[in-house]
Motif scaffolding. Structure first.
Motif, PDB file in Angstrom:
ATOM      1  N   ALA A 276      19.867 101.796  -0.845  1.00 39.34           N
ATOM      2  CA  ALA A 276      19.704 100.672   0.103  1.00 39.34           C
ATOM      3  C   ALA A 276      19.068  99.609  -0.715  1.00 39.34           C
ATOM      4  N   ARG A 277      19.865  98.416  -0.603  1.00 31.54           N
ATOM      5  CA  ARG A 277      19.308  97.130  -1.339  1.00 31.54           C
ATOM      6  C   ARG A 277      19.223  96.008  -0.358  1.00 31.54           C
ATOM      7  N   TRP A 278      18.693  94.974  -0.903  1.00 34.53           N
ATOM      8  CA  TRP A 278      18.616  93.741   0.001  1.00 34.53           C
ATOM      9  C   TRP A 278      19.795  93.265   0.291  1.00 34.53           C
ATOM     10  N   ASP A 279      21.039  93.410  -0.458  1.00 35.30           N
ATOM     11  CA  ASP A 279      22.272  92.904   0.013  1.00 35.30           C
ATOM     12  C   ASP A 279      23.211  93.926   0.800  1.00 35.30           C
ATOM     13  N   ASN A 280      22.763  95.062   1.021  1.00 40.74           N
ATOM     14  CA  ASN A 280      23.575  95.929   1.617  1.00 40.74           C
ATOM     15  C   ASN A 280      22.775  96.250   2.946  1.00 40.74           C
ATOM     16  N   SER A 281      21.506  95.970   3.243  1.00 44.23           N
ATOM     17  CA  SER A 281      20.601  96.553   4.393  1.00 44.23           C
ATOM     18  C   SER A 281      20.700  95.382   5.259  1.00 44.23           C
ATOM     19  N   ARG A 282      20.988  95.620   6.555  1.00 48.36           N
ATOM     20  CA  ARG A 282      20.903  94.418   7.530  1.00 48.36           C
ATOM     21  C   ARG A 282      19.309  94.481   8.229  1.00 48.36           C
ATOM     22  N   PRO A 283      18.762  93.304   8.190  1.00 46.53           N
ATOM     23  CA  PRO A 283      17.333  93.204   8.809  1.00 46.53           C
ATOM     24  C   PRO A 283      17.555  93.110  10.299  1.00 46.53           C
ATOM     25  N   ARG A 284      16.612  93.664  11.144  1.00 53.67           N
ATOM     26  CA  ARG A 284      16.569  93.539  12.483  1.00 53.67           C
ATOM     27  C   ARG A 284      16.072  92.012  12.738  1.00 53.67           C
ATOM     28  N   ALA A 285      16.661  91.439  14.133  1.00 53.86           N
ATOM     29  CA  ALA A 285      16.069  90.186  14.471  1.00 53.86           C
ATOM     30  C   ALA A 285      14.747  90.444  15.041  1.00 53.86           C
ATOM     31  N   PHE A 420      -2.510  88.670   2.470  1.00 51.26           N
ATOM     32  CA  PHE A 420      -3.764  88.418   1.637  1.00 51.26           C
ATOM     33  C   PHE A 420      -4.383  87.342   2.420  1.00 51.26           C
ATOM     34  N   ALA A 421      -5.849  87.306   2.405  1.00 47.12           N
ATOM     35  CA  ALA A 421      -6.767  86.481   3.112  1.00 47.12           C
ATOM     36  C   ALA A 421      -6.727  85.063   2.298  1.00 47.12           C
ATOM     37  N   PRO A 422      -6.752  84.022   2.937  1.00 43.73           N
ATOM     38  CA  PRO A 422      -6.532  83.778   4.678  1.00 43.73           C
ATOM     39  C   PRO A 422      -4.962  83.783   4.565  1.00 43.73           C
ATOM     40  N   ALA A 423      -4.608  84.876   5.589  1.00 41.13           N
ATOM     41  CA  ALA A 423      -2.977  85.184   5.829  1.00 41.13           C
ATOM     42  C   ALA A 423      -2.284  83.877   5.941  1.00 41.13           C
ATOM     43  N   HIS A 424      -2.598  83.013   6.844  1.00 37.30           N
ATOM     44  CA  HIS A 424      -1.457  81.750   6.947  1.00 37.30           C
ATOM     45  C   HIS A 424      -1.827  81.024   5.865  1.00 37.30           C
ATOM     46  N   VAL A 425      -2.309  81.220   4.875  1.00 41.07           N
ATOM     47  CA  VAL A 425      -2.462  80.230   3.448  1.00 41.07           C
ATOM     48  C   VAL A 425      -1.630  80.922   2.296  1.00 41.07           C
ATOM     49  N   MET A 426      -2.228  82.307   2.118  1.00 42.25           N
ATOM     50  CA  MET A 426      -1.863  82.952   0.965  1.00 42.25           C
ATOM     51  C   MET A 426      -0.359  83.109   1.069  1.00 42.25           C
ATOM     52  N   LYS A 427       0.446  83.135  -0.078  1.00 41.20           N
ATOM     53  CA  LYS A 427       1.794  83.287  -0.193  1.00 41.20           C
ATOM     54  C   LYS A 427       2.419  84.533  -0.616  1.00 41.20           C
ATOM     55  N   LEU A 428       1.494  85.668  -0.816  1.00 40.82           N
ATOM     56  CA  LEU A 428       2.049  86.926  -1.156  1.00 40.82           C
ATOM     57  C   LEU A 428       2.045  87.992   0.169  1.00 40.82           C
ATOM     58  N   LEU A 429       2.872  88.837   0.230  1.00 40.80           N
ATOM     59  CA  LEU A 429       3.230  89.707   1.165  1.00 40.80           C
ATOM     60  C   LEU A 429       3.669  91.132   0.577  1.00 40.80           C
ATOM     61  N   GLU A 430       2.929  91.944   0.470  1.00 38.30           N
ATOM     62  CA  GLU A 430       3.258  93.374  -0.131  1.00 38.30           C
ATOM     63  C   GLU A 430       3.817  94.040   0.798  1.00 38.30           C
ATOM     64  N   VAL A 431       4.999  94.397   0.600  1.00 35.24           N
ATOM     65  CA  VAL A 431       5.816  95.191   1.711  1.00 35.24           C
ATOM     66  C   VAL A 431       5.767  96.769   1.050  1.00 35.24           C
ATOM     67  N   SER A 437      10.196 105.172   5.162  1.00 37.81           N
ATOM     68  CA  SER A 437      10.469 104.151   5.919  1.00 37.81           C
ATOM     69  C   SER A 437      11.948 103.860   5.715  1.00 37.81           C
ATOM     70  N   SER A 438      12.905 103.366   6.572  1.00 41.03           N
ATOM     71  CA  SER A 438      14.453 103.219   6.712  1.00 41.03           C
ATOM     72  C   SER A 438      14.614 102.026   5.789  1.00 41.03           C
ATOM     73  N   PRO A 439      15.814 102.056   5.305  1.00 42.11           N
ATOM     74  CA  PRO A 439      16.361 100.622   4.628  1.00 42.11           C
ATOM     75  C   PRO A 439      16.186  99.300   5.726  1.00 42.11           C
ATOM     76  N   GLU A 440      16.583  99.839   7.043  1.00 41.33           N
ATOM     77  CA  GLU A 440      16.364  98.695   7.706  1.00 41.33           C
ATOM     78  C   GLU A 440      15.232  98.164   8.096  1.00 41.33           C
ATOM     79  N   THR A 441      14.252  99.157   8.311  1.00 39.62           N
ATOM     80  CA  THR A 441      12.665  98.703   8.222  1.00 39.62           C
ATOM     81  C   THR A 441      12.026  97.779   7.082  1.00 39.62           C
ATOM     82  N   VAL A 442      12.588  98.309   5.945  1.00 44.88           N
ATOM     83  CA  VAL A 442      12.161  97.681   4.764  1.00 44.88           C
ATOM     84  C   VAL A 442      12.970  96.158   4.739  1.00 44.88           C
ATOM     85  N   ALA A 443      14.219  96.161   4.856  1.00 42.91           N
ATOM     86  CA  ALA A 443      14.853  94.612   5.238  1.00 42.91           C
ATOM     87  C   ALA A 443      14.186  93.940   6.215  1.00 42.91           C
ATOM     88  N   THR A 444      13.788  94.400   7.563  1.00 38.85           N
ATOM     89  CA  THR A 444      13.270  93.590   8.318  1.00 38.85           C
ATOM     90  C   THR A 444      11.864  93.303   7.819  1.00 38.85           C
TER      91      THR A 444
END
Ligand SMILES: CC(C)(COP(=O)(O)OP(=O)(O)OC[C@H]1O[C@@H](n2cnc3c(N)ncnc32)[C@H](O)[C@@H]1OP(=O)(O)O)[C@@H](O)C(=O)NCCC(=O)NCCSC(=O)C[C@@H](O)CCCCCCCCCCCCC(=O)O
Length: 709
Positions: A276-285, A420-431, A437-444
């Motif tokens: 599963a990859r970024w370009d073959n897994s569809r994220p949920r709305a 990362f704190a403060p969450a509305h400011v810091m740019k990083l998100l570790e997924v 975890s399913s590909p769809e979940t990761v993609a979402t």
């Protein structure tokens, strides 16, 4: 193409082929007597994203940009730039060489070269100040910020803004100016408007720029180039621009910043071992989301979601926490809306004490206290309450995501979203991709992160994930350095001079020392469960530094208690002052344990702290917890204040030289055999054995790739 106009599309970047195309097309248009004016526009409704950064790593070929722009400006037929989506860097410099500029109302303009370790070297530092004056040009060129078409109109950078078709508006303008004199439209002919106190303006800007730059060279060079526009005729200013660019162009900083540009984009291109990859897994709305827990993290996460247009149900367990959470979230949304001159979207969030209200949401982000038992009870409850296909995400900063998934009725729909704190400011998100975890979940989760304006990095499920796993060892080194003779302010100063936004002890005070204390208690490293057979300052066969525990026992919890590694004016104070009490405390501690303090150099501080980060990064790659060194670097740049102009710990190690890193780690490990993390990792040794191949080839040297992603 018409009798009056010769229109040529540009692709997104000014590659050699595009420069050749423009040079030739403009020359033809100037020669063709049927053509009265020229409109330059972009392909696919964009205008231009600037020079092709990938070309900078190769030998330059194709027509150079400066003479190409000069030829356009010097032409005897009016040339109008039709700026649709963007005019950035060399793209804006090209537009500044045109005689007129029309922008679509949604277009963004800017000279972001400084963020790539460069300066606008196609005449931008000389033409822009002649058009806007010095202060605005300094602002745009030294920060690289993008501006809206409306701001560009106010500054005089564009002549017209249209809600309609920018190319049609440009054609209309071009037709209307045929026959008018062009000399006044050639910016290189203009005198630069000067502020009354030119020296004062530059002094002030240089102070600001140096403070913000944290050792980056480009912002200072940008300011110097603009000064040339104030003091020199255009042609000499251009020489100065070129000389400054030459120094920057080949610098390690420019390489690091351009590496970050591509690494940031590469991080979004995740893949899992199952193909599963970024370009073959569809994220949920995602239209609606729940947030559980309105502490510092939950508040920031709720604000991010609402700002991205997602309706939020925020849940707390007690009225008092709910009330203070509601006030804080509303306040943040109101302040943000005021800054942007819009109405705060307060209607998009509801606050409740009932988990039942989460029954219809698309996704929930849990942000309760970092305690496995508590989180498990929340996840079990979510399983009962939420729709069977709702995604369940945890904001844990290091706990086992799969263990949490195991208490739910839907392990494939569980994923970590570590803000990362403060969450509305810091740019990083570790997924955090759990093994189930399913590909769809990761993609979402990855797509949602992008929608929230984050740099999302997919990482594996191991204690601390990527960022905190490395942080722990970095912090350990800092503590050991205190034992050996350093002071918190000496360590912090060395790290800040290296370029970190804040030294590690200031960061620890800001986050609260009790967080780590609680984790160490839970891990049985302190308290009644510690095996009395352990020698003091050792746990589980390795060196352990009890200094932060001792501080917590004294009630020194950091900024929140007004005292930590530093002293603050009051509880919650921000200004860190060295505390003589800490100096005495460290002396007594060393005396108690028979440690004779030694002089610790800045070099040792930086090498031990920074090389231990890279060393662990190599282990993370071997364990398959990160897909590539670029991902590790983006975690550190966007989540931990690592100086961008040094690329990231892995890039830095490559730049210093892997053989040097290996040799220094061996040296420090010989001196400290009880610190296993100073022992060079197998991958580092193997890479040095393979003559330090480039970063893109590191993966080939991992014996058995066991990707957890
Ligand atoms: C443009 C964007 C805003 C688009 O954003 P969006 O989100 O829509 O898309 P992506 O960011 O995902 O990008 C899509 C895709 O495109 C790639 N890309 C984007 N921009 C560039 C670019 N400028 N070059 C190359 N590639 C680019 C991106 O990587 C994506 O591809 P991928 O495969 O990775 O998915 C956004 O992308 C953006 O902000 N781009 C950067 C804009 C920018 O910074 N522009 C400035 C570029 S630098 C410049 O213009 C310099 C000029 O001033 C000219 C200087 C003259 C040069 C003279 C050199 C002489 C030096 C001589 C010294 C010699 C010394 C010696 O040898 O001794």
């Amino acid at each position: 193409c018409s009798d009056e106009l010769f229109i040529r599309p540009l692709s997104l970047v000014l590659s050699a082929a595009v420069r050749k195309g423009i040079t030739e097309a403009v020359a033809r248009a100037f020669k063709d007597t049927r053509v009265k004016a020229v409109v330059l526009c972009g392909e696919n409704g964009k205008f231009c994203g600037g020079a092709d950064i990938r070309e900078f790593a190769k030998a330059m070929s194709g027509p150079p940009l400066v003479p190409m722009i000069h030829a356009i400006e010097a032409g005897e037929k009016p040339v109008v730039a039709a700026i649709e989506e963007m005019a950035l860097g060399g793209g804006l410099e090209l537009a500044l060489g045109c005689h007129y500029r029309v922008a679509h109302a949604k277009a963004r303009l800017g000279l972001p070269e400084v963020t790539l370790g460069l300066l606008p070297a196609a005449g931008g530092t000389q033409r822009l100040p002649r058009l806007t004056g010095i202060p605005a040009a300094l602002d745009l060129i030294t920060t690289g910020r993008h501006i809206s078409a409306q701001e560009a109109l106010k500054l005089g950078i564009v002549d017209r803004v249209t809600e309609g078709n920018a190319v049609e508006a440009a054609v209309e303008l071009a037709l209307s100016v045929v026959g008018r004199p062009l000399a006044p439209r050639r910016l290189s002919n203009h005198a630069t408007p000067l502020p009354a106190d030119l020296d004062g303006v530059f002094e002030e800007v240089l102070v600001q720029v140096k403070r913000r730059a944290r050792g980056a060279m480009a912002p200072v060079a940008c300011a110097k180039a603009v000064r040339a526009a104030a003091e020199l005729p255009y042609s000499r200013g251009l020489e100065c621009e070129r000389e400054l660019m030459n120094t920057l162009f080949t610098s390690g900083q420019a390489r690091a910043l351009q590496y970050c540009f591509f690494a940031q984009r590469a991080a979004g291109k995740w893949s899992l071992p199952n193909g599963a990859r970024w370009d073959n897994s569809r994220p949920r709305a995602v239209h609606t989301a729940g947030v559980i827990g309105l502490g510092t993290m939950g508040r920031g996460i709720a604000v991010c979601l609402v700002k991205a247009g997602i309706s939020v149900v925020a849940v707390e367990t007690e009225e008092k926490q709910l009330d203070s959470g509601r006030r804080a979230v509303r306040g943040m949304l109101e302040r943000d809306a005021k800054r942007r001159g819009v109405t705060a979207p307060l209607h998009m969030i509801t606050f409740t004490l009932s988990m039942q209200q989460l029954r219809d949401v698309d996704l929930v982000i849990e942000a309760v206290f970092e305690d496995m038992a508590l989180k498990k009870s929340v996840f079990a409850e979510l399983s009962r309450v939420c729709r069977p296909n709702a995604l369940l995400c945890t904001n844990t900063s290091g706990l086992d995501v799969d263990e949490l998934a195991s208490v739910t009725d839907r392990p494939p729909l569980v994923v970590g979203m570590h803000f990362f704190a403060p969450a509305h400011v810091m740019k990083l998100l570790e997924v955090i991709c759990g093994p189930r975890s399913s590909p769809e979940t990761v993609a979402t989760a990855m797509t949602l992160g992008k929608r929230l304006g984050k740099v999302s990095v997919a990482v594996g499920n191991c204690p601390g994930f990527v960022g905190n796993r490395m942080l722990k060892l970095y912090l350990d080194q800092a503590h050991f350095l205190l034992e050996e003779g350093a002071s918190p302010e000496q360590v912090d100063q060395a790290l800040e001079e290296f370029g970190f936004a804040l030294g590690i002890f200031k960061v620890a005070d800001l986050s609260g020392l009790d967080i780590g204390w609680r984790v160490r208690k839970a891990a049985g490293l302190i308290g009644p469960d510690v095996d009395p057979k352990f020698p003091s300052r050792h746990r589980q066969g390795r060196r352990y530094c009890p200094l932060p525990d001792l501080l917590c026992e004294q009630g020194r919890l950091g900024q929140k208690s007004g005292r930590g590694w530093y002293l603050y004016d009051s509880a919650g104070g921000k200004e860190a002052r060295p505390d003589p009490a800490i100096s005495s405390f460290l002396q007594e501690y060393r005396l108690r344990y028979g440690i004779s303090a030694r002089r610790i150099t800045e070099q040792e501080v930086v090498e031990r702290c920074v090389f231990v980060l890279a060393n662990e990064g190599f282990r993370i790659l071997e364990d398959g917890m990160a897909a590539a060194p670029e991902d590790i670097d983006m975690v550190y740049v966007f989540g931990y204040g690592w100086p961008r102009h040094r690329g990231g710990p892995m890039f830095h190690a490559a730049q210093v030289g892997l053989a040097t890193v290996l040799q220094r780690l061996e040296f420090y490990h010989r001196q400290n055999p009880d610190i296993p993390h100073l022992q060079p990792s197998t991958l580092l040794r193997r890479l040095v054995g393979a003559r330090s191949p480039p970063m893109q080839q590191w993966k080939q040297h991992i014996r058995s790739i066991n990707s957890q992603l």
